[in-house]
Design a protein around this motif. Structure first.
Motif, PDB file in Angstrom:
ATOM      1  N   ILE A  76       0.839  -1.207   0.000  1.00  0.00           N
ATOM      2  CA  ILE A  76       0.000   0.000   0.000  1.00  0.00           C
ATOM      3  C   ILE A  76       0.869   1.252   0.000  1.00  0.00           C
ATOM      4  O   ILE A  76       0.579   2.230  -0.712  1.00  0.00           O
ATOM      5  CB  ILE A  76      -0.952  -0.019   1.217  1.00  0.00           C
ATOM      6  N   GLU A  77       1.950   1.230   0.767  1.00  0.00           N
ATOM      7  CA  GLU A  77       2.883   2.366   0.775  1.00  0.00           C
ATOM      8  C   GLU A  77       3.498   2.577  -0.604  1.00  0.00           C
ATOM      9  O   GLU A  77       3.685   3.715  -1.050  1.00  0.00           O
ATOM     10  CB  GLU A  77       3.981   2.128   1.811  1.00  0.00           C
ATOM     11  N   ASP A  80       0.955   4.261  -2.795  1.00  0.00           N
ATOM     12  CA  ASP A  80       0.753   5.661  -2.395  1.00  0.00           C
ATOM     13  C   ASP A  80       1.869   6.583  -2.879  1.00  0.00           C
ATOM     14  O   ASP A  80       1.628   7.772  -3.141  1.00  0.00           O
ATOM     15  CB  ASP A  80       0.629   5.763  -0.876  1.00  0.00           C
ATOM     16  N   LYS A  81       3.083   6.056  -2.988  1.00  0.00           N
ATOM     17  CA  LYS A  81       4.202   6.924  -3.367  1.00  0.00           C
ATOM     18  C   LYS A  81       4.554   6.862  -4.853  1.00  0.00           C
ATOM     19  O   LYS A  81       5.527   7.471  -5.296  1.00  0.00           O
ATOM     20  CB  LYS A  81       5.435   6.617  -2.518  1.00  0.00           C
ATOM     21  N   LYS A  91       1.793   2.253 -13.307  1.00  0.00           N
ATOM     22  CA  LYS A  91       1.712   2.088 -11.852  1.00  0.00           C
ATOM     23  C   LYS A  91       1.577   0.607 -11.488  1.00  0.00           C
ATOM     24  O   LYS A  91       2.218   0.129 -10.545  1.00  0.00           O
ATOM     25  CB  LYS A  91       0.537   2.888 -11.289  1.00  0.00           C
ATOM     26  N   LYS A 134      -8.174  -2.775   1.287  1.00  0.00           N
ATOM     27  CA  LYS A 134      -7.656  -1.479   0.860  1.00  0.00           C
ATOM     28  C   LYS A 134      -6.782  -1.620  -0.379  1.00  0.00           C
ATOM     29  O   LYS A 134      -6.923  -0.855  -1.347  1.00  0.00           O
ATOM     30  CB  LYS A 134      -6.850  -0.837   1.987  1.00  0.00           C
ATOM     31  N   LEU A 138      -7.415  -0.148  -4.288  1.00  0.00           N
ATOM     32  CA  LEU A 138      -6.430   0.654  -5.016  1.00  0.00           C
ATOM     33  C   LEU A 138      -6.115   0.047  -6.381  1.00  0.00           C
ATOM     34  O   LEU A 138      -6.096   0.739  -7.406  1.00  0.00           O
ATOM     35  CB  LEU A 138      -5.142   0.784  -4.198  1.00  0.00           C
TER      36      LEU A 138
END
Length: 202
Positions: A76-77, A80-81, A91, A134, A138
């Motif tokens: 998840i990190e 996000d970045k 992505k 989550k 995404l």
């Protein structure tokens, strides 16, 4: 006026040891699998007693669950970045590259096992399931956006693309290539990304 630190040295040492335990658990799980892994294996590899291990994690289920939670939080990190300038397929490729490099470094896939016991154990883990949902939201958003932009086949059901993508994170070809081919990790990642997104055709 003195400032009281948020965490004492004892708490910091406890957290560092916990991270070491999770690092070792990831390696042992990757090599032995859930059923063959024991708490003795983990304690011995960390260099602590089994009672000390149980101060951190009350059971093998809890330990493995926390290792999987940490993996998902890392994913998840990574999402996000990712730079906003990347299109949705870029992505997805970047995250898959990260996941394969985790695997090549002895880490775990997103989908840890097809074992009903492990699957049921993780589904009972609230912390794990919230991270799974989550991450799924995404990635599903990226897949739908890519289909809308014509970057992925809009005729395919979104779930087919999404779950095929998840399967690439646990493709045993990565380990086989690392073990039996003469390719570097960088070459393995490059070729596997090409196969995953472009197939085998020229």
């Amino acid at each position: 006026m003195s400032i009281i630190p948020k965490f004492s040295f004892k708490n910091q040492a406890f957290k560092l040891r916990e991270n070491a335990i999770l690092d070792v658990t990831t390696v042992v799980l990757s090599s032995k699998g859930y059923d063959l892994m024991t708490m003795d294996d983990v304690a011995g590899a960390v260099g602590i007693s089994k009672p000390s291990l149980y101060k951190h994690f009350k059971s093998k289920e809890e330990l493995v669950g926390e290792a999987m939670v940490r993996l998902l939080e890392g994913a998840i990190e990574e999402v996000d970045k990712l730079p906003a300038a990347l299109n949705p397929v870029e992505k997805l490729q970047a995250l898959l590259e990260w996941a394969m490099r985790v695997r090549l470094g002895g880490g775990l896939p997103f989908l840890p096992s097809t074992s009903p016991h492990v699957r049921d154990m993780l589904m009972r883990n609230f912390k794990y399931m919230t991270r799974v949902l989550k991450l799924n939201r995404l990635l599903e958003g990226l897949v739908k956006q890519a289909q809308k932009e014509g970057l992925l086949n809009p005729a395919l059901p979104t779930d087919v693309i999404l779950y095929s993508y998840y399967a690439r994170t646990c493709d045993p070809a990565v380990e086989y290539l690392q073990k039996f081919s003469k390719m570097s990790d960088d070459d393995i990642v490059r070729h596997m990304l090409k196969v995953s997104f472009e197939g085998f055709r020229t």
